[in-house]
Motif scaffolding. Structure first.
Motif, PDB file in Angstrom:
ATOM      1  N   ASP A  30       0.852  -1.189   0.000  1.00  0.00           N
ATOM      2  CA  ASP A  30       0.000   0.000   0.000  1.00  0.00           C
ATOM      3  C   ASP A  30       0.888   1.240   0.000  1.00  0.00           C
ATOM      4  O   ASP A  30       2.053   1.190   0.413  1.00  0.00           O
ATOM      5  CB  ASP A  30      -0.934  -0.038   1.210  1.00  0.00           C
ATOM      6  CG  ASP A  30      -0.220   0.327   2.491  1.00  0.00           C
ATOM      7  OD1 ASP A  30       0.037   1.525   2.699  1.00  0.00           O
ATOM      8  OD2 ASP A  30       0.112  -0.573   3.279  1.00  0.00           O
ATOM      9  N   CYS A  45      -0.808  -6.946   4.921  1.00  0.00           N
ATOM     10  CA  CYS A  45      -1.166  -5.517   4.902  1.00  0.00           C
ATOM     11  C   CYS A  45      -2.273  -5.212   5.915  1.00  0.00           C
ATOM     12  O   CYS A  45      -3.247  -5.951   6.030  1.00  0.00           O
ATOM     13  CB  CYS A  45      -1.620  -5.109   3.495  1.00  0.00           C
ATOM     14  SG  CYS A  45      -2.029  -3.351   3.395  1.00  0.00           S
ATOM     15  N   ARG A  46      -2.103  -4.085   6.628  1.00  0.00           N
ATOM     16  CA  ARG A  46      -3.046  -3.765   7.704  1.00  0.00           C
ATOM     17  C   ARG A  46      -4.100  -2.759   7.289  1.00  0.00           C
ATOM     18  O   ARG A  46      -5.084  -2.587   7.994  1.00  0.00           O
ATOM     19  CB  ARG A  46      -2.278  -3.229   8.910  1.00  0.00           C
ATOM     20  CG  ARG A  46      -1.366  -4.278   9.498  1.00  0.00           C
ATOM     21  CD  ARG A  46      -0.591  -3.758  10.668  1.00  0.00           C
ATOM     22  NE  ARG A  46      -1.483  -3.440  11.772  1.00  0.00           N
ATOM     23  CZ  ARG A  46      -1.078  -3.272  13.017  1.00  0.00           C
ATOM     24  NH1 ARG A  46       0.190  -3.383  13.309  1.00  0.00           N
ATOM     25  NH2 ARG A  46      -1.935  -2.968  13.963  1.00  0.00           N
ATOM     26  N   ASN A  47      -3.885  -2.006   6.203  1.00  0.00           N
ATOM     27  CA  ASN A  47      -4.879  -0.974   5.873  1.00  0.00           C
ATOM     28  C   ASN A  47      -5.691  -1.315   4.623  1.00  0.00           C
ATOM     29  O   ASN A  47      -6.589  -0.556   4.250  1.00  0.00           O
ATOM     30  CB  ASN A  47      -4.217   0.404   5.750  1.00  0.00           C
ATOM     31  CG  ASN A  47      -3.237   0.477   4.591  1.00  0.00           C
ATOM     32  OD1 ASN A  47      -3.329  -0.288   3.635  1.00  0.00           O
ATOM     33  ND2 ASN A  47      -2.291   1.408   4.664  1.00  0.00           N
ATOM     34  N   CYS A  97       3.649  -3.636   5.188  1.00  0.00           N
ATOM     35  CA  CYS A  97       4.103  -3.336   3.822  1.00  0.00           C
ATOM     36  C   CYS A  97       5.478  -2.659   3.849  1.00  0.00           C
ATOM     37  O   CYS A  97       6.295  -2.873   2.948  1.00  0.00           O
ATOM     38  CB  CYS A  97       3.087  -2.450   3.099  1.00  0.00           C
ATOM     39  SG  CYS A  97       1.580  -3.338   2.625  1.00  0.00           S
ATOM     40  N   CYS A 112       1.768   0.695   5.432  1.00  0.00           N
ATOM     41  CA  CYS A 112       1.507   0.212   6.797  1.00  0.00           C
ATOM     42  C   CYS A 112       2.769  -0.477   7.330  1.00  0.00           C
ATOM     43  O   CYS A 112       3.723  -0.697   6.587  1.00  0.00           O
ATOM     44  CB  CYS A 112       0.321  -0.744   6.797  1.00  0.00           C
ATOM     45  SG  CYS A 112       0.709  -2.382   6.130  1.00  0.00           S
TER      46      CYS A 112
HETATM   47 ZN   LIG Z   1      -0.021  -2.369   3.922  1.00  0.00          ZN
END
Ligand SMILES: [Zn+2]
Ligand SMILES: [Zn+2]
Length: 345
Positions: A88, A103-105, A95, A92
């Motif tokens: 992203d 990936c967290r977002n 990433c 994040c």
């Molecule tokens: Zn991410």
């Protein structure tokens, strides 16, 4: 194609890709077709790149490098598998360190799936950092590196969860003998003495492919294939099966879900299951996608595998001019690929 409009699927003339600095220019040799492509056709998932209304499909590919940036690890002629997911833009915490599969977002993009054109094209340009070298031993079977990377990640995480105590994957069950299930079985047989595979097929290529790995094939119900499995790798995406498999694990058992269930399906879960998850330290977790480390592990393991067996997994090869055929399902399909060159049969 336009995601969700199967009628919009077509073979088109595209401009030659313009490599940016740091990009590889790659000639595609093979592109795999999988359930994800069918989900995009049906409109369950899929999003074109910003400003476009159509998406080039394909996230499983093998290509040959035509031009490589100076100072990269690649040279013309190298075989490569391109990585699907891109970090992203924030990025994040995951990433930022190359763990884009975690990936967290949710703002990542995926070639051929989500916000980025895919690999079912004769020429590709993409950053060298998103290519993984494929051994000439593997040759065109390198088209399996992407699905195998998903399996490599699943096993990495299973072992990570298992390491919370004294544990080993002595007895493994894989549900579903499609490409992911078969590759999961291949990885399982490297780690475990006793591997069982459950699939509905009673004939066709699957029982033989499983048997030739030294695993035990079952086509009867889940209640007929024993229990006390240390690991269950669920690869069908059948919601009922996903909720039923924890019951056949033993104490400290691990269930890894890789199949994606349809939405809106009601499943009845016995409260005894919830109770036994706690009382026997069982773990159920999901896994999706993979990062560079998993692609490299996949390429390594596949190169060590019996190439004849892998060749039987890629059991339907469609020349580019017959591309439409690749998107119709056949009962004996294992892995269908589109061939971009005149391969010797
Ligand atoms: Zn991410
Ligand atoms: Zn796929």
């Amino acid at each position: 194609m336009v995601p969700g409009d199967p009628e919009s699927l077509r073979l088109d003339d595209l401009a030659h890709p313009e490599p940016s600095p740091g990009d590889l220019l790659v000639a595609t040799l093979m592109a795999g077709v999988c359930g994800t492509d069918h989900e995009i056709l049906e409109g369950d998932i899929g999003r074109p790149a910003p400003g476009r209304d159509r998406l080039v499909l394909g996230h499983e590919a093998l290509g040959r490098v035509m031009a490589a940036p100076e100072g990269s690890d690649f040279a013309p002629g190298d075989l490569v598998a391109p990585i699907v997911r891109r970090p992203d833009p924030v990025p994040c915490a995951n990433c930022a360190v190359g763990e884009w599969d975690m990936c967290r977002n949710g703002r990542f993009t995926e070639a051929g799936i989500r916000g980025l054109d895919g690999y079912t094209a004769e020429e590709l340009a993409f950053p060298a950092g998103f290519a993984v070298k494929v051994s000439p031993v593997l040759g065109h079977l390198g088209v399996l590196v992407e699905p195998a990377s998903v399996v490599a990640k699943a096993w990495e995480h299973i072992i990570h969860v298992g390491s919370r105590g004294q544990w080993s994957a002595d007895r493994v069950l894989v549900t579903g003998a499609g490409p992911i299930g078969l590759l999961a079985t291949l990885f399982a047989t490297r780690l475990s003495e006793e591997v069982h595979v459950l699939d509905r097929a009673t004939d066709g290529p699957k029982p033989g492919l499983v048997g030739d790995l030294g695993a035990i094939y079952h086509s009867e119900g889940l209640d007929r294939i024993g229990d006390h499995y240390d690991v269950v790798l669920e690869c069908t995406g059948d919601a009922d099966l996903m909720m039923a498999v924890p019951a056949v694990t033993g104490s400290n058992g691990i269930v890894c879900l890789t199949g994606v269930a349809d939405e809106g399906h009601q499943v009845v879960v016995n409260s005894g299951l919830a109770r036994n998850l706690v009382l026997e330290n069982r773990t159920v977790f999901g896994t999706v996608n993979s990062n560079r480390r998993h692609y490299e592990e996949a390429a390594r393991v596949l190169a060590l595998t019996d190439q004849t067996w892998l060749g039987r997994v890629v059991n339907r090869r469609i020349p580019l001019e017959d591309w439409k055929e690749a998107y119709t399902r056949h009962p004996d399909d294992v892995k269908t690929v589109i061939q971009f060159y005149d391969a010797p049969s």
